[in-house]
Scaffold this motif. Sequence first.
Motif, PDB file in Angstrom:
ATOM      1  N   LYS A  88       0.849  -1.185   0.000  1.00  0.00           N
ATOM      2  CA  LYS A  88       0.000   0.000   0.000  1.00  0.00           C
ATOM      3  C   LYS A  88       0.885   1.236   0.000  1.00  0.00           C
ATOM      4  N   LEU A  89       0.366   2.304  -0.595  1.00  0.00           N
ATOM      5  CA  LEU A  89       1.098   3.564  -0.646  1.00  0.00           C
ATOM      6  C   LEU A  89       0.990   4.291   0.683  1.00  0.00           C
ATOM      7  N   LEU A  90       2.091   4.880   1.112  1.00  0.00           N
ATOM      8  CA  LEU A  90       2.148   5.710   2.311  1.00  0.00           C
ATOM      9  C   LEU A  90       2.386   7.152   1.872  1.00  0.00           C
ATOM     10  N   PRO A  91       2.355   8.101   2.809  1.00  0.00           N
ATOM     11  CA  PRO A  91       2.648   9.487   2.423  1.00  0.00           C
ATOM     12  C   PRO A  91       4.025   9.579   1.753  1.00  0.00           C
ATOM     13  N   PRO A  92       4.128  10.370   0.684  1.00  0.00           N
ATOM     14  CA  PRO A  92       5.402  10.455  -0.047  1.00  0.00           C
ATOM     15  C   PRO A  92       6.460  11.250   0.724  1.00  0.00           C
ATOM     16  N   MET A  93       7.712  11.066   0.328  1.00  0.00           N
ATOM     17  CA  MET A  93       8.816  11.853   0.861  1.00  0.00           C
ATOM     18  C   MET A  93       8.684  13.289   0.365  1.00  0.00           C
ATOM     19  N   SER A  94       9.463  14.188   0.936  1.00  0.00           N
ATOM     20  CA  SER A  94       9.389  15.600   0.549  1.00  0.00           C
ATOM     21  C   SER A  94       9.983  15.870  -0.823  1.00  0.00           C
ATOM     22  N   VAL A  95      10.895  15.006  -1.278  1.00  0.00           N
ATOM     23  CA  VAL A  95      11.527  15.160  -2.596  1.00  0.00           C
ATOM     24  C   VAL A  95      11.685  13.780  -3.226  1.00  0.00           C
ATOM     25  N   PRO A  96      11.717  13.716  -4.554  1.00  0.00           N
ATOM     26  CA  PRO A  96      12.052  12.433  -5.188  1.00  0.00           C
ATOM     27  C   PRO A  96      13.482  12.043  -4.810  1.00  0.00           C
ATOM     28  N   ARG A  97      13.706  10.751  -4.625  1.00  0.00           N
ATOM     29  CA  ARG A  97      15.040  10.250  -4.284  1.00  0.00           C
ATOM     30  C   ARG A  97      15.284   8.926  -4.993  1.00  0.00           C
ATOM     31  N   SER A  98      16.313   8.864  -5.799  1.00  0.00           N
ATOM     32  CA  SER A  98      16.810   7.584  -6.296  1.00  0.00           C
ATOM     33  C   SER A  98      18.213   7.422  -5.730  1.00  0.00           C
ATOM     34  N   TYR A  99      18.700   6.201  -5.679  1.00  0.00           N
ATOM     35  CA  TYR A  99      20.021   5.913  -5.104  1.00  0.00           C
ATOM     36  C   TYR A  99      20.144   6.456  -3.675  1.00  0.00           C
ATOM     37  N   CYS A 100      19.041   6.458  -2.931  1.00  0.00           N
ATOM     38  CA  CYS A 100      19.054   6.924  -1.551  1.00  0.00           C
ATOM     39  C   CYS A 100      19.342   5.744  -0.614  1.00  0.00           C
ATOM     40  N   ALA A 101      19.475   6.037   0.663  1.00  0.00           N
ATOM     41  CA  ALA A 101      19.699   5.015   1.683  1.00  0.00           C
ATOM     42  C   ALA A 101      18.567   5.088   2.697  1.00  0.00           C
ATOM     43  N   ALA A 102      18.204   3.941   3.282  1.00  0.00           N
ATOM     44  CA  ALA A 102      17.122   3.910   4.269  1.00  0.00           C
ATOM     45  C   ALA A 102      17.422   2.863   5.339  1.00  0.00           C
ATOM     46  N   SER A 103      16.894   3.121   6.531  1.00  0.00           N
ATOM     47  CA  SER A 103      17.026   2.178   7.631  1.00  0.00           C
ATOM     48  C   SER A 103      15.842   2.364   8.581  1.00  0.00           C
ATOM     49  N   GLY A 104      15.400   1.276   9.202  1.00  0.00           N
ATOM     50  CA  GLY A 104      14.262   1.341  10.110  1.00  0.00           C
ATOM     51  C   GLY A 104      14.588   0.786  11.479  1.00  0.00           C
ATOM     52  N   HIS A 105      13.855   1.264  12.486  1.00  0.00           N
ATOM     53  CA  HIS A 105      13.984   0.730  13.844  1.00  0.00           C
ATOM     54  C   HIS A 105      12.736   1.099  14.640  1.00  0.00           C
TER      55      HIS A 105
END
Length: 164
Positions: A88-105
């Motif tokens: 499902k789609l969530l609220p989008p980021m503030s800017v488009p990002r490709s080749y970005c990094a992400a981590s969750g906790h």
Amino acid sequence: AWLAGPRVVVATGGWDGKRSLASVELLEWEDPSKWREMARLQIARCSLACAVSNDRLLVFGGWDGKSYLASVEELEVPGGSVQGASWKLLPPMSVPRSYCAASGHVHKGNMNFVVLGGWDGDGAARLSSAEMLSCSPTGQHWQRLPDMTSPRYGSACCWAILPS
């Protein structure tokens, strides 16, 4: 990405040499003899970031073959079962990002996902910005974080607890 419950490796999206992919595949770690297909992403994307926290797997940004993406998708797998799960789609980021990094906790009962850097597809702009998506039982919201000192794309990030 690792999900709660049975240990699995999940491959999301990508590029097959001709187009961006919406396919998602899973490899069970206890019996790693065969990859199997899972629910497809709503938006085909390559050059994306992926992060997991508890029973949620999220994908961030990327490129769909025509546009750079700010969109975010979530797969919730309560109990560790991907049977019948859908993105499902969530609220989008503030800017488009490709080749970005992400981590969750998880922190104080909320799942937090940091997304940083990347490329917005506009000229040669490498991003130094970072933002955090907080997911609580009452909803999701984005918070802008301070810019990094250097713009970067194609990088990695992780949450860490440093010794005192």
